[in-house]
Design an enzyme around this catalytic site. Structure first.
Site, short mmCIF file in Angstrom:
data_model
loop_
_atom_site.label_atom_id
_atom_site.label_comp_id
_atom_site.label_asym_id
_atom_site.label_seq_id
_atom_site.Cartn_x
_atom_site.Cartn_y
_atom_site.Cartn_z
N ASP A 1 88.35 53.16 8.35
CA ASP A 1 87.19 54.08 8.40
C ASP A 1 87.57 55.52 8.04
O ASP A 1 86.99 56.46 8.57
CB ASP A 1 86.53 54.06 9.80
CG ASP A 1 86.19 52.66 10.23
OD1 ASP A 1 85.71 51.90 9.38
OD2 ASP A 1 86.42 52.33 11.41
N LYS B 1 87.60 55.64 2.66
CA LYS B 1 88.19 55.13 1.41
C LYS B 1 87.12 54.81 0.38
O LYS B 1 87.32 55.03 -0.81
CB LYS B 1 89.00 53.85 1.69
CG LYS B 1 90.25 54.08 2.49
CD LYS B 1 90.96 52.77 2.78
CE LYS B 1 90.17 51.84 3.66
NZ LYS B 1 89.94 52.29 5.03
N LYS C 1 84.28 56.18 -0.33
CA LYS C 1 83.85 57.37 -1.07
C LYS C 1 84.95 57.81 -2.05
O LYS C 1 84.66 58.14 -3.20
CB LYS C 1 83.50 58.47 -0.05
CG LYS C 1 83.91 59.87 -0.41
CD LYS C 1 82.79 60.71 -0.99
CE LYS C 1 83.34 61.93 -1.68
NZ LYS C 1 82.96 63.19 -1.16
N GLY D 1 83.93 47.68 5.53
CA GLY D 1 82.57 48.10 5.25
C GLY D 1 82.64 49.47 4.61
O GLY D 1 83.09 50.42 5.22
N HIS D 2 82.27 49.53 3.36
CA HIS D 2 82.32 50.82 2.66
C HIS D 2 80.90 51.30 2.42
O HIS D 2 80.09 50.59 1.85
CB HIS D 2 83.03 50.68 1.31
CG HIS D 2 84.50 50.48 1.45
ND1 HIS D 2 85.31 50.14 0.39
CD2 HIS D 2 85.30 50.58 2.51
CE1 HIS D 2 86.55 50.05 0.82
NE2 HIS D 2 86.57 50.31 2.10
N GLN E 1 90.85 48.63 5.50
CA GLN E 1 91.45 48.92 6.82
C GLN E 1 92.47 50.07 6.70
O GLN E 1 92.30 50.89 5.82
CB GLN E 1 92.08 47.66 7.44
CG GLN E 1 91.05 46.62 7.89
CD GLN E 1 90.60 45.68 6.80
OE1 GLN E 1 91.40 45.20 6.03
NE2 GLN E 1 89.32 45.42 6.73
N THR F 1 80.21 47.94 9.57
CA THR F 1 80.11 46.48 9.64
C THR F 1 79.46 46.03 10.94
O THR F 1 78.66 45.11 10.95
CB THR F 1 81.54 45.86 9.49
OG1 THR F 1 82.06 46.29 8.25
CG2 THR F 1 81.51 44.35 9.52
N GLY G 1 78.30 48.40 13.62
CA GLY G 1 77.47 49.41 14.29
C GLY G 1 78.08 49.92 15.59
O GLY G 1 77.48 50.75 16.29
P1 IMP Z 1 89.52 41.77 12.30
O1 IMP Z 1 90.04 42.37 11.03
O2 IMP Z 1 88.04 41.49 12.28
O3 IMP Z 1 90.32 40.57 12.74
O4 IMP Z 1 89.70 42.85 13.48
C1 IMP Z 1 90.97 43.25 13.95
C2 IMP Z 1 91.02 44.74 14.26
O5 IMP Z 1 90.88 45.47 13.05
C3 IMP Z 1 89.87 45.20 15.15
O6 IMP Z 1 90.34 46.26 15.97
C4 IMP Z 1 88.85 45.74 14.17
O7 IMP Z 1 87.99 46.70 14.74
C5 IMP Z 1 89.77 46.36 13.15
N1 IMP Z 1 89.17 46.45 11.81
C6 IMP Z 1 89.03 45.47 10.89
N2 IMP Z 1 88.45 45.93 9.79
C7 IMP Z 1 88.23 47.23 9.98
C8 IMP Z 1 87.69 48.28 9.15
O8 IMP Z 1 87.31 48.08 7.99
N3 IMP Z 1 87.64 49.51 9.73
C9 IMP Z 1 88.09 49.74 10.98
N4 IMP Z 1 88.62 48.83 11.77
C10 IMP Z 1 88.69 47.57 11.28
#
Ligand code: IMP
Length: 445
Positions: free
Chosen positions: A22, A25, A27, A49-50, A232, A308, A310
């Site tokens: 978050d 990226k 943007k 989620g972008h 991520q 993704t 909320g």
């Molecule tokens: P998972 O990727 O759904 O298995 O989640 C594992 C951890 O990564 C959790 O703490 C999620 O909140 C975090 N996470 C996964 N994708 C994102 C992202 O795009 N942004 C921020 N945190 C993420």
């Protein structure tokens, strides 16, 4: 020459997250993608989620690289990704409905699929963990990567033929059903009903499946510019992140090679996207978290709620210990500093330069979660500024206090800031003097 590709012709840039995701990226990639011939994702799935703001339009992308908004840019989903076919077709329908063509999208046949049972297993695992839950996005990411490692995944290449897809599913489903029924008290799935659910996804996605590695090699040979889009962030990396509170893929720059089927020498500059403060979703220690009014101010002003899920994000101050660590594990060549505008109006701005851990001052990021839990930040504080930054277009126009904060941040991290984002729109982006991103930035008119 290396492997038949002239290295002086290689133009590639990988953009990665340096915190817990978050960082903005989407943007940054969208901004740089205007000059790219190809934009490639190499890990993660629809846990990403972008949000990309383009004029009056807001796009929320989960699998598809933001480059899709630029007509003519080839967008690739690499083998390192996990793809939910049902979600991807929805994403593509939505883009098409709003006039964005998808004929430039290609999917690696070697990418693994997130199936319905992976989402169930993700949810069930979290329930089983109770208070120790990871706080996943619930999108089935972990179970899909686990099945890849266990060699019982279904891959995108299986989307090219329904019989093949059904066959593969028939080999795997009995075991998944046993897991669901016996351990997680779930009714399981009927083979034909489940296979049928994917029919339209096969029709739409099958023709897009390709050998991404070969395609990239061809494009490198003809001197095309390739932008690798990370998802991520460094601290969510399966190896280097705050394990076990991590995602299930490699989020670092080097994964752009393994996640697309290229040699490491083709990954050029590594740009780390870093927010002017820190956020985290999900569980796990977060040393510079601020649970006071200042943290709430960052959340509200920065609209820190998950794209993704909320979920409200946990908020805190910029942490240079994390940023130095991200620079190390990614080999960062530059930083893109985002959401600097959110700090306007803060009386004082904190920047963590080190941690106090078990009575000792440490400057490195600890390896274990237990040690990290014991770390409290050592801050340097900087005077804030009141000016609204959203209309600033040149570095020199930033308030002196903001420029002072940026140079202290660069000093603490040891990497230059090359790009600054001061709002969600493409135009709200500042190129710093001496930036080496010239190849990736639209020349000023
Ligand atoms: P998972 O990727 O759904 O298995 O989640 C594992 C951890 O990564 C959790 O703490 C999620 O909140 C975090 N996470 C996964 N994708 C994102 C992202 O795009 N942004 C921020 N945190 C993420």
């Amino acid at each position: 020459m290396m492997g038949g590709v002239r290295m002086d012709k290689v133009k590639s840039l990988v953009v990665v997250g340096t915190q817990w995701g978050d960082e903005g990226k989407g943007k940054v990639v969208d901004y740089l993608a205007k000059q790219a011939d190809l934009v490639v994702r190499f890990q993660g799935g629809n846990n990403a989620g972008h949000t990309v703001v383009y004029g009056a339009n807001i796009f929320k992308l989960h699998h598809v690289p933001s480059g899709i908004l630029n007509p003519g840019t080839l967008c690739l989903l690499g083998n390192g990704m996990v793809i939910n076919p049902l979600v991807l077709i929805q994403e593509l329908d939505e883009l098409e409905k709003r006039g964005i063509g998808i004929s430039n999208l290609r999917i690696s046949g070697k990418a693994h699929l997130i199936m319905a049972y992976h989402e169930d297993l993700d949810e069930a695992n979290e329930k089983l963990l109770g208070e120790k839950k990871i706080g996943t996005t619930g999108r089935g990411i972990g179970p899909a990567y686990a099945d890849k490692a266990l060699r019982r995944g279904i891959r995108a290449i299986d989307l090219t033929d329904f019989d093949r897809f059904r066959n593969r599913l028939s080999e795997i489903l009995p075991l998944q059903n046993r897991l669901l029924e016996e351990i997680f008290d779930h009714p399981g799935y009927d083979l034909d009903q489940l296979a049928d659910r994917y029919r339209s996804a096969l029709e739409k996605l099958g023709p897009l499946v390709t050998d991404v590695s070969l395609l990239l090699d061809d494009n490198l040979r003809s001197g095309k510019k390739i932008l690798f889009e990370g998802a991520q962030g460094a601290l969510l990396d399966i190896d280097h992140g705050t394990f076990p509170y991590v995602t299930s893929s490699s989020t670092v720059a080097a994964a752009a090679a393994t996640g697309t089927g290229l040699g490491p020498q083709y990954i050029g500059q590594a740009l780390g996207v870093i927010k002017a403060y820190t956020t985290r979703v999900g569980e796990g220690p977060f040393p510079s978290e601020d649970n006071t009014e200042a943290g709430e101010q960052l959340r509200q002003r920065g609209n820190e709620f998950g794209t993704t899920t909320g979920r409200p994000r946990r908020c805190g101050w910029f942490d240079a210990v994390i940023a130095r660590y991200a620079a190390l594990i990614n080999g960062l060549t530059g930083l893109a500093l985002t959401k600097l505008d959110v700090l306007s109006g803060m009386e004082m701005i904190n920047l963590a330069v080190a941690y106090r851990c078990n009575g000792k001052e440490i400057k490195h990021f600890p390896m274990s979660i237990e040690e990290l839990k014991d770390c409290s930040p050592i801050y340097e504080s900087f005077p804030g500024w009141d000016e609204d930054l959203s209309r600033v277009r040149r570095f020199e126009e930033l308030p002196a206090a903001a420029r002072h904060f940026i140079s202290a941040l660069e000093e603490a991290v040891g990497v230059k800031v090359e790009l600054i984002s001061i709002g969600p729109d493409r135009s709200q982006t500042i190129t710093c003097p001496g930036s080496r991103l010239v190849d990736w930035i639209e020349p000023e008119k």
